[in-house]
Scaffold this motif. Structure first.
Motif, mmCIF file in Angstrom:
data_model
loop_
_atom_site.group_PDB
_atom_site.id
_atom_site.type_symbol
_atom_site.label_atom_id
_atom_site.label_comp_id
_atom_site.label_asym_id
_atom_site.label_seq_id
_atom_site.Cartn_x
_atom_site.Cartn_y
_atom_site.Cartn_z
ATOM 1 N N LEU A 110 -12.197 -5.410 4.315
ATOM 2 C CA LEU A 110 -11.350 -4.517 3.269
ATOM 3 C C LEU A 110 -11.451 -2.982 2.818
ATOM 4 C CD1 LEU A 110 -11.120 -7.434 0.452
ATOM 5 C CD2 LEU A 110 -9.772 -7.251 2.587
ATOM 6 N N SER A 111 -10.427 -2.437 2.443
ATOM 7 C CA SER A 111 -10.454 -1.023 2.039
ATOM 8 C C SER A 111 -9.187 -0.717 1.363
ATOM 9 C CB SER A 111 -10.476 -0.011 3.369
ATOM 10 O OG SER A 111 -9.146 -0.538 4.196
ATOM 11 N N SER A 112 -9.330 0.542 0.781
ATOM 12 C CA SER A 112 -8.419 0.838 -0.236
ATOM 13 C C SER A 112 -7.550 2.142 0.065
ATOM 14 C CB SER A 112 -9.061 1.242 -1.732
ATOM 15 O OG SER A 112 -8.324 1.662 -2.540
ATOM 16 N N SER A 113 -6.276 2.139 -0.167
ATOM 17 C CA SER A 113 -5.310 3.166 0.017
ATOM 18 C C SER A 113 -5.844 4.350 -0.668
ATOM 19 C CB SER A 113 -4.126 2.884 0.002
ATOM 20 O OG SER A 113 -3.989 2.577 -1.503
ATOM 21 N N ILE B 197 -2.476 -12.973 13.948
ATOM 22 C CA ILE B 197 -2.585 -12.908 12.537
ATOM 23 C C ILE B 197 -2.445 -11.913 11.655
ATOM 24 C CG2 ILE B 197 -4.481 -13.499 10.682
ATOM 25 C CD1 ILE B 197 -6.234 -14.841 12.802
ATOM 26 N N TYR B 198 -1.821 -11.810 10.589
ATOM 27 C CA TYR B 198 -1.667 -10.442 9.946
ATOM 28 C C TYR B 198 -2.384 -10.841 8.562
ATOM 29 C CZ TYR B 198 -0.028 -6.927 6.841
ATOM 30 O OH TYR B 198 0.210 -5.767 5.745
ATOM 31 N N GLN B 199 -3.307 -9.765 8.125
ATOM 32 C CA GLN B 199 -4.066 -9.858 6.891
ATOM 33 C C GLN B 199 -4.001 -8.538 6.211
ATOM 34 O OE1 GLN B 199 -8.457 -10.804 7.287
ATOM 35 N NE2 GLN B 199 -8.550 -9.144 6.053
ATOM 36 N N THR B 200 -3.682 -8.567 4.959
ATOM 37 C CA THR B 200 -3.636 -7.448 4.070
ATOM 38 C C THR B 200 -5.189 -6.785 3.982
ATOM 39 O OG1 THR B 200 -3.867 -8.279 1.987
ATOM 40 C CG2 THR B 200 -1.700 -8.312 2.838
ATOM 41 N N LEU B 201 -5.047 -5.454 3.968
ATOM 42 C CA LEU B 201 -6.463 -4.687 3.956
ATOM 43 C C LEU B 201 -6.937 -4.861 2.654
ATOM 44 C CD1 LEU B 201 -5.961 -1.768 6.598
ATOM 45 C CD2 LEU B 201 -6.746 -4.043 7.021
ATOM 46 N N THR B 202 -6.121 -5.395 1.477
ATOM 47 C CA THR B 202 -7.020 -5.379 -0.027
ATOM 48 C C THR B 202 -6.926 -6.627 -0.464
ATOM 49 O OG1 THR B 202 -4.482 -5.252 -0.649
ATOM 50 C CG2 THR B 202 -5.544 -3.293 -0.468
ATOM 51 N N ASP B 203 -6.957 -7.592 0.570
ATOM 52 C CA ASP B 203 -7.222 -9.061 -0.076
ATOM 53 C C ASP B 203 -7.069 -9.823 1.203
ATOM 54 O OD1 ASP B 203 -7.222 -11.519 -0.993
ATOM 55 O OD2 ASP B 203 -5.448 -11.382 -2.256
ATOM 56 N N GLU B 204 -8.224 -10.375 1.652
ATOM 57 C CA GLU B 204 -8.626 -11.177 2.943
ATOM 58 C C GLU B 204 -7.818 -12.395 2.810
ATOM 59 O OE1 GLU B 204 -12.763 -12.961 2.114
ATOM 60 O OE2 GLU B 204 -12.674 -11.686 3.718
#
Length: 252
Positions: free
Chosen positions: A134-137, A46-53
Protein backbone atom coordinates in the motif's frame (compact mmCIF):
# COMPACT_ATOMS: atom_id res chain seq x y z
CA UNK A 1 -12.38 -12.82 -65.36
CA UNK A 2 -13.14 -9.70 -63.30
CA UNK A 3 -16.64 -11.03 -62.59
CA UNK A 4 -15.26 -14.40 -61.43
CA UNK A 5 -12.72 -12.64 -59.20
CA UNK A 6 -15.48 -10.53 -57.62
CA UNK A 7 -17.56 -13.64 -56.94
CA UNK A 8 -14.60 -15.35 -55.28
CA UNK A 9 -13.97 -12.33 -53.03
CA UNK A 10 -17.63 -12.19 -52.00
CA UNK A 11 -17.66 -15.94 -51.36
CA UNK A 12 -14.53 -15.67 -49.19
CA UNK A 13 -16.09 -12.86 -47.14
CA UNK A 14 -19.29 -14.89 -46.74
CA UNK A 15 -17.37 -17.97 -45.55
CA UNK A 16 -15.37 -15.86 -43.08
CA UNK A 17 -18.61 -14.44 -41.69
CA UNK A 18 -20.03 -17.94 -41.31
CA UNK A 19 -16.85 -19.08 -39.54
CA UNK A 20 -17.01 -16.12 -37.13
CA UNK A 21 -20.71 -16.66 -36.46
CA UNK A 22 -20.23 -20.39 -35.84
CA UNK A 23 -17.38 -19.85 -33.42
CA UNK A 24 -19.18 -17.02 -31.65
CA UNK A 25 -22.41 -18.94 -31.14
CA UNK A 26 -20.97 -22.38 -30.37
CA UNK A 27 -20.84 -23.49 -26.77
CA UNK A 28 -17.52 -24.12 -24.98
CA UNK A 29 -16.00 -27.57 -24.74
CA UNK A 30 -17.84 -29.75 -22.20
CA UNK A 31 -16.14 -29.55 -18.81
CA UNK A 32 -16.07 -33.37 -18.61
CA UNK A 33 -13.57 -33.43 -21.50
CA UNK A 34 -11.07 -31.35 -19.53
CA UNK A 35 -9.48 -34.05 -17.40
CA UNK A 36 -6.07 -32.62 -16.45
CA UNK A 37 -4.36 -29.31 -15.70
CA UNK A 38 -2.27 -29.82 -18.86
CA UNK A 39 -5.48 -29.38 -20.92
CA UNK A 40 -5.90 -25.77 -19.76
CA UNK A 41 -4.55 -22.31 -20.42
CA UNK A 42 -5.41 -20.00 -17.52
CA UNK A 43 -5.24 -16.18 -17.49
CA UNK A 44 -5.62 -14.50 -14.08
CA UNK A 45 -6.04 -10.73 -13.78
CA UNK A 46 -6.17 -8.89 -10.45
CA UNK A 47 -6.78 -5.20 -9.86
CA UNK A 48 -6.00 -4.01 -6.33
CA UNK A 49 -6.22 -0.41 -5.16
CA UNK A 50 -3.01 0.92 -3.66
CA UNK A 51 -4.79 2.34 -0.62
CA UNK A 52 -6.76 -0.76 0.49
CA UNK A 53 -5.63 -4.32 -0.23
CA UNK A 54 -9.16 -5.64 0.34
CA UNK A 55 -10.51 -3.41 -2.44
CA UNK A 56 -9.81 -5.63 -5.41
CA UNK A 57 -11.31 -7.29 -8.46
CA UNK A 58 -10.27 -10.78 -9.61
CA UNK A 59 -10.99 -12.48 -12.95
CA UNK A 60 -9.94 -15.93 -14.16
CA UNK A 61 -10.35 -17.03 -17.79
CA UNK A 62 -9.86 -20.67 -18.85
CA UNK A 63 -9.13 -21.91 -22.38
CA UNK A 64 -8.92 -25.38 -23.92
CA UNK A 65 -6.18 -26.71 -26.20
CA UNK A 66 -7.84 -25.09 -29.22
CA UNK A 67 -7.73 -21.70 -27.53
CA UNK A 68 -11.49 -21.67 -26.94
CA UNK A 69 -12.73 -20.15 -23.70
CA UNK A 70 -14.63 -22.52 -21.45
CA UNK A 71 -16.13 -22.72 -17.99
CA UNK A 72 -18.71 -24.68 -16.08
CA UNK A 73 -20.36 -24.79 -12.67
CA UNK A 74 -18.72 -28.19 -12.19
CA UNK A 75 -15.25 -26.63 -12.56
CA UNK A 76 -14.44 -24.72 -9.37
CA UNK A 77 -11.78 -22.02 -9.00
CA UNK A 78 -10.85 -20.65 -5.57
CA UNK A 79 -8.61 -17.85 -4.31
CA UNK A 80 -7.27 -18.13 -0.78
CA UNK A 81 -9.81 -20.88 -0.17
CA UNK A 82 -12.82 -18.81 -1.29
CA UNK A 83 -14.85 -19.94 -4.30
CA UNK A 84 -14.91 -17.61 -7.30
CA UNK A 85 -18.29 -17.19 -8.96
CA UNK A 86 -18.69 -18.58 -12.48
CA UNK A 87 -20.43 -16.20 -14.89
CA UNK A 88 -21.60 -16.24 -18.50
CA UNK A 89 -21.57 -12.73 -19.97
CA UNK A 90 -23.61 -12.10 -23.11
CA UNK A 91 -21.81 -9.88 -25.59
CA UNK A 92 -22.54 -8.45 -29.03
CA UNK A 93 -23.31 -10.61 -32.07
CA UNK A 94 -24.32 -13.60 -29.93
CA UNK A 95 -20.85 -13.83 -28.39
CA UNK A 96 -20.48 -15.09 -24.84
CA UNK A 97 -17.67 -14.75 -22.32
CA UNK A 98 -17.15 -17.52 -19.78
CA UNK A 99 -15.52 -16.02 -16.73
CA UNK A 100 -14.75 -16.63 -13.06
CA UNK A 101 -15.02 -13.34 -11.19
CA UNK A 102 -15.03 -12.08 -7.62
CA UNK A 103 -14.24 -8.95 -5.63
CA UNK A 104 -12.97 -7.84 -2.23
CA UNK A 105 -10.97 -10.95 -1.35
CA UNK A 106 -8.38 -10.31 1.36
CA UNK A 107 -4.85 -11.55 0.58
CA UNK A 108 -3.42 -14.07 3.04
CA UNK A 109 0.21 -13.68 4.11
CA UNK A 110 0.50 -10.97 1.45
CA UNK A 111 -0.44 -13.47 -1.23
CA UNK A 112 -3.24 -14.46 -3.61
CA UNK A 113 -3.21 -18.23 -4.23
CA UNK A 114 -5.49 -19.95 -6.73
CA UNK A 115 -6.65 -23.56 -6.90
CA UNK A 116 -8.80 -25.35 -9.47
CA UNK A 117 -10.98 -28.45 -9.17
CA UNK A 118 -11.98 -30.09 -12.44
CA UNK A 119 -15.28 -31.84 -13.15
CA UNK A 120 -13.64 -35.22 -12.46
CA UNK A 121 -12.74 -34.09 -8.92
CA UNK A 122 -9.00 -33.58 -9.51
CA UNK A 123 -7.54 -30.57 -7.69
CA UNK A 124 -4.54 -28.56 -8.80
CA UNK A 125 -2.55 -25.50 -7.81
CA UNK A 126 -3.35 -22.89 -10.47
CA UNK A 127 -1.09 -19.96 -9.60
CA UNK A 128 -0.11 -17.33 -7.06
CA UNK A 129 1.02 -13.71 -6.92
CA UNK A 130 2.06 -11.35 -4.08
CA UNK A 131 -0.38 -8.61 -3.12
CA UNK A 132 0.62 -5.00 -3.79
CA UNK A 133 2.16 -2.94 -1.02
CA UNK A 134 0.00 0.00 0.00
CA UNK A 135 1.00 3.62 -0.60
CA UNK A 136 -0.53 7.08 -0.47
CA UNK A 137 -1.11 9.58 -3.27
CA UNK A 138 -0.13 12.27 -0.75
CA UNK A 139 3.45 11.29 -1.54
CA UNK A 140 3.00 12.60 -5.08
CA UNK A 141 3.91 16.30 -5.16
CA UNK A 142 3.07 18.61 -8.09
CA UNK A 143 1.21 21.83 -8.95
CA UNK A 144 -2.43 21.02 -9.68
CA UNK A 145 -2.81 24.38 -11.43
CA UNK A 146 0.28 24.65 -13.62
CA UNK A 147 1.62 27.39 -15.86
CA UNK A 148 2.28 26.94 -19.57
CA UNK A 149 5.25 29.27 -19.15
CA UNK A 150 7.26 27.05 -16.77
CA UNK A 151 8.67 23.53 -16.77
CA UNK A 152 6.41 21.05 -14.97
CA UNK A 153 7.84 18.70 -12.30
CA UNK A 154 6.45 15.75 -10.37
CA UNK A 155 8.11 14.35 -7.24
CA UNK A 156 7.16 11.15 -5.47
CA UNK A 157 8.38 8.92 -2.65
CA UNK A 158 7.25 5.90 -0.67
CA UNK A 159 5.22 4.41 -3.53
CA UNK A 160 6.71 0.95 -2.85
CA UNK A 161 5.60 -1.42 -5.64
CA UNK A 162 4.95 1.36 -8.19
CA UNK A 163 7.20 0.77 -11.20
CA UNK A 164 5.56 2.46 -14.20
CA UNK A 165 4.46 6.04 -14.90
CA UNK A 166 1.95 6.61 -17.72
CA UNK A 167 1.56 10.15 -19.05
CA UNK A 168 -1.32 11.35 -21.22
CA UNK A 169 -2.33 14.74 -22.61
CA UNK A 170 -5.56 16.56 -23.36
CA UNK A 171 -4.95 19.47 -25.71
CA UNK A 172 -7.10 22.36 -26.88
CA UNK A 173 -7.16 22.56 -30.65
CA UNK A 174 -6.62 26.08 -31.92
CA UNK A 175 -8.65 27.08 -34.97
CA UNK A 176 -8.46 30.19 -37.12
CA UNK A 177 -12.23 30.53 -37.12
CA UNK A 178 -13.83 32.42 -34.26
CA UNK A 179 -16.23 30.20 -32.37
CA UNK A 180 -17.77 29.88 -28.93
CA UNK A 181 -17.13 26.14 -29.05
CA UNK A 182 -13.70 24.93 -27.96
CA UNK A 183 -12.37 21.63 -29.28
CA UNK A 184 -10.34 19.28 -27.09
CA UNK A 185 -8.49 16.13 -28.06
CA UNK A 186 -6.86 13.38 -26.01
CA UNK A 187 -3.40 12.22 -27.03
CA UNK A 188 -1.36 9.18 -26.01
CA UNK A 189 1.61 10.05 -23.85
CA UNK A 190 4.73 8.33 -22.62
CA UNK A 191 5.35 5.18 -20.60
CA UNK A 192 8.28 5.52 -18.20
CA UNK A 193 9.86 2.89 -15.98
CA UNK A 194 10.31 4.33 -12.49
CA UNK A 195 11.09 3.38 -8.89
CA UNK A 196 9.21 4.03 -5.64
CA UNK A 197 10.87 7.46 -5.35
CA UNK A 198 11.95 9.93 -7.98
CA UNK A 199 11.39 13.10 -10.01
CA UNK A 200 10.11 13.70 -13.53
CA UNK A 201 10.27 17.03 -15.36
CA UNK A 202 8.45 17.92 -18.55
CA UNK A 203 10.04 20.86 -20.35
CA UNK A 204 7.69 23.67 -21.32
CA UNK A 205 8.82 23.30 -24.94
CA UNK A 206 7.06 19.90 -24.95
CA UNK A 207 3.72 21.29 -23.80
CA UNK A 208 2.31 22.31 -27.13
CA UNK A 209 2.66 21.99 -30.87
CA UNK A 210 1.49 24.34 -33.63
CA UNK A 211 -2.29 24.41 -33.64
CA UNK A 212 -2.79 23.03 -30.13
CA UNK A 213 -2.28 23.99 -26.49
CA UNK A 214 -1.83 21.68 -23.51
CA UNK A 215 -4.90 21.72 -21.27
CA UNK A 216 -4.60 18.70 -18.94
CA UNK A 217 -1.67 16.42 -18.18
CA UNK A 218 -2.71 13.08 -16.70
CA UNK A 219 -0.26 10.82 -14.92
CA UNK A 220 -0.89 7.34 -13.63
CA UNK A 221 1.53 5.81 -11.15
CA UNK A 222 1.08 2.06 -11.64
CA UNK A 223 2.28 -0.99 -9.75
CA UNK A 224 2.51 -4.09 -11.95
CA UNK A 225 3.57 -7.60 -10.93
CA UNK A 226 3.49 -11.05 -12.46
CA UNK A 227 3.13 -14.22 -10.43
CA UNK A 228 3.86 -17.94 -10.70
CA UNK A 229 1.66 -20.35 -12.63
CA UNK A 230 1.45 -24.15 -12.48
CA UNK A 231 4.14 -25.23 -14.99
CA UNK A 232 1.83 -27.96 -16.33
CA UNK A 233 -0.60 -25.38 -17.74
CA UNK A 234 -0.62 -24.70 -21.47
CA UNK A 235 1.67 -22.01 -22.91
CA UNK A 236 0.29 -18.51 -22.64
CA UNK A 237 -0.95 -18.95 -19.08
CA UNK A 238 -0.31 -15.90 -16.90
CA UNK A 239 -1.16 -14.18 -13.64
CA UNK A 240 -0.81 -10.42 -13.22
CA UNK A 241 -1.76 -7.86 -10.58
CA UNK A 242 -1.84 -4.09 -10.93
CA UNK A 243 -3.00 -0.97 -9.12
CA UNK A 244 -2.50 2.74 -9.58
CA UNK A 245 -2.67 6.30 -8.33
CA UNK A 246 -4.37 8.58 -10.90
CA UNK A 247 -3.50 12.29 -10.88
CA UNK A 248 -3.83 15.24 -13.23
CA UNK A 249 -2.69 18.84 -13.58
CA UNK A 250 -4.54 21.67 -15.37
CA UNK A 251 -2.54 24.13 -17.42
CA UNK A 252 -3.16 27.83 -17.97
Amino acid sequence: MKKDSSVLVKLSIFLCCLYFLFNSCSEPIPASKVTDISDIKAVVDIYQTLTDENDNSISVSLYDRKGKMFGNDSVNVTVNGKKIEYKIIQGLYYTKTYLYHTEKIAPENNQYEFQIQLANGKKFFLGSVPSLKLSSSRNIIYDEEASLNNDFSIQWSGLHDVNVLYLSKTVKVNTREKSNVETFMEQPGDTIKIGPAGTYTLKKEKFSKPGETLDILGFEFTAEKTGTMNPQLLNGSSITINGNHDEQANFK
